[in-house]
Design a protein around this motif. Structure first.
Motif, short mmCIF file in Angstrom:
data_model
loop_
_atom_site.label_atom_id
_atom_site.label_comp_id
_atom_site.label_asym_id
_atom_site.label_seq_id
_atom_site.Cartn_x
_atom_site.Cartn_y
_atom_site.Cartn_z
N ASP A 152 44.36 61.43 11.80
CA ASP A 152 44.37 61.31 13.18
C ASP A 152 45.60 60.36 13.65
O ASP A 152 46.41 60.75 14.56
N GLN A 153 45.79 59.33 12.67
CA GLN A 153 47.28 58.73 12.81
C GLN A 153 48.32 59.29 12.95
O GLN A 153 49.22 59.08 13.39
N GLU A 154 48.44 60.12 11.76
CA GLU A 154 49.51 60.89 11.43
C GLU A 154 49.75 61.83 12.90
O GLU A 154 50.88 62.02 13.29
N ARG A 155 48.89 62.43 13.16
CA ARG A 155 48.81 63.40 14.41
C ARG A 155 49.23 62.66 15.54
O ARG A 155 50.28 63.14 16.43
N LEU A 156 48.83 61.49 15.89
CA LEU A 156 49.20 60.79 17.05
C LEU A 156 50.71 60.25 16.85
O LEU A 156 51.52 60.18 17.92
N ARG A 157 51.02 59.86 15.55
CA ARG A 157 52.48 59.54 15.41
C ARG A 157 53.32 60.61 15.83
O ARG A 157 54.64 60.34 16.65
N LYS A 158 52.99 61.88 15.52
CA LYS A 158 53.83 63.17 16.00
C LYS A 158 54.02 63.18 17.23
O LYS A 158 54.99 63.47 18.10
N LEU A 159 52.84 63.14 17.99
CA LEU A 159 52.79 63.38 19.39
C LEU A 159 53.53 62.14 20.11
O LEU A 159 54.25 62.38 21.25
N TRP A 160 53.35 60.98 19.74
CA TRP A 160 53.99 59.86 20.33
C TRP A 160 55.61 60.17 20.16
O TRP A 160 56.37 59.73 21.30
N ASN A 161 56.13 60.51 19.08
CA ASN A 161 57.47 61.07 19.09
C ASN A 161 57.81 61.94 19.95
O ASN A 161 58.81 61.97 20.71
N GLU A 162 57.07 63.10 19.93
CA GLU A 162 57.24 64.31 21.04
C GLU A 162 57.48 63.51 22.51
O GLU A 162 58.35 63.69 23.25
N ILE A 163 56.36 62.73 22.75
CA ILE A 163 56.35 62.35 24.14
C ILE A 163 57.33 61.06 24.37
O ILE A 163 57.95 61.16 25.44
N GLY A 164 57.70 60.43 23.33
CA GLY A 164 58.77 59.46 23.60
C GLY A 164 59.94 60.11 23.86
O GLY A 164 60.76 59.49 24.91
N PHE A 165 60.13 61.18 23.08
CA PHE A 165 61.78 61.61 23.45
C PHE A 165 61.89 62.45 24.50
O PHE A 165 62.60 62.73 25.25
N ALA A 166 60.49 63.05 25.12
CA ALA A 166 60.69 63.63 26.31
C ALA A 166 60.81 62.58 27.53
O ALA A 166 61.31 63.09 28.41
N LEU A 167 60.33 61.30 27.33
CA LEU A 167 60.62 60.42 28.09
C LEU A 167 61.96 59.93 28.56
O LEU A 167 62.24 59.15 29.30
N ARG A 168 62.86 60.33 27.55
CA ARG A 168 64.24 59.67 27.57
C ARG A 168 65.13 60.05 28.90
O ARG A 168 65.66 59.35 29.34
N ASP A 169 64.64 61.20 29.43
CA ASP A 169 65.11 61.20 30.72
C ASP A 169 64.03 61.55 31.89
O ASP A 169 64.22 62.33 33.03
N ALA A 170 62.95 60.64 31.71
CA ALA A 170 61.84 60.52 32.75
C ALA A 170 62.55 60.41 34.09
O ALA A 170 63.35 59.32 34.40
N PRO A 171 62.08 61.07 34.98
CA PRO A 171 62.57 60.98 36.41
C PRO A 171 62.20 59.48 37.10
O PRO A 171 61.07 58.95 36.75
N GLU A 172 62.94 59.21 38.06
CA GLU A 172 62.78 57.96 38.69
C GLU A 172 61.40 58.24 39.61
O GLU A 172 60.92 56.85 39.92
#
Length: 225
Positions: free
Chosen positions: A133-153
């Motif tokens: 579970d921890q490893e899967r969350l880590r991967k999801l966190w990375n994906e979401i984190g990089f998606a948020l780099r251009d989060a709209p205002e």
């Protein structure tokens, strides 16, 4: 857009990539762009010319420190224990700032999958997750984190604010603890039964822990080996 290089710097500083550390970077980027300033320079950090006010002590705050150069140690960071994911960036002099608040409901609705929300609750909130579970969350966190780099205002609340002047960090006299012999800032020393004691020896002090500021926190040192 937050650069991949800055995200990697945040990973090194924070220890991992997660949505809120990237949101700290992105919120800071928005504020810096609105104020037309860059990351605090050497002179600005020495003089405390740029101040970041954070309202949480979580991953978001580390993103702010990495992006702005305003840190706990250089006195450019002020922590207000309001429990909100928000940062206000201000320059001394005109004291006109930009406050950026994360609308977590909008953010999660747009970026969090059902799986990510479920694993967060299990692994982080309840501390019950398996290593898988921890490893899967880590991967999801990375994906979401990089998606948020251009989060709209649109997922932030952005407002201009006027800040009351904040003092620069003063230099205090030091005194010696009569019990442990260590030097301590005079304003933090306590007089107990006629002796000058540091707060560690006195048994309690104010502290920032996971839940925020705790007054009269019992010092955790059981004994010195």
């Amino acid at each position: 857009m937050v650069s991949k290089t800055l995200i990697e710097k945040a990973r090194e500083f924070h220890g991992h990539i997660c949505p809120y550390v990237v949101l700290g970077l992105r919120a800071s980027e928005i504020a810096m762009q609105r104020l037309n300033i860059k990351k605090a320079s050497e002179a600005e950090t020495v003089n405390e010319d740029i101040i970041a006010i954070v309202e949480c002590n979580n991953c978001f705050a580390d993103g702010v420190q990495v992006a702005t150069g305003c840190t706990f140690g250089n006195n450019g960071l002020i922590y207000m224990d309001t429990g909100k994911n928000a940062v206000t960036l201000v320059r001394r002099g005109d004291w006109k700032g930009i406050r950026v608040y994360v609308d977590s409901e909008k953010m999660k609705k747009r970026y969090f999958s059902e799986e990510a929300s479920r694993l967060f609750e299990k692994v982080i909130a309840r501390r019950e997750g398996t290593s898988e579970d921890q490893e899967r969350l880590r991967k999801l966190w990375n994906e979401i984190g990089f998606a948020l780099r251009d989060a709209p205002e649109e997922i932030f609340k952005i407002e201009e604010v006027k800040i009351s002047p904040v003092e620069r960090a003063p230099i205090f006299e030091t005194v010696k603890c009569d019990l442990c012999g260590e030097l301590v800032m005079k304003t933090r020393a306590k007089v107990v039964n006629g002796k000058t004691l540091c707060q560690t020896c006195a048994g309690s002090c104010n502290a920032v822990v996971g839940r925020g500021i705790v007054l009269d926190f019992k010092t955790p040192f059981e004994k010195r080996l």
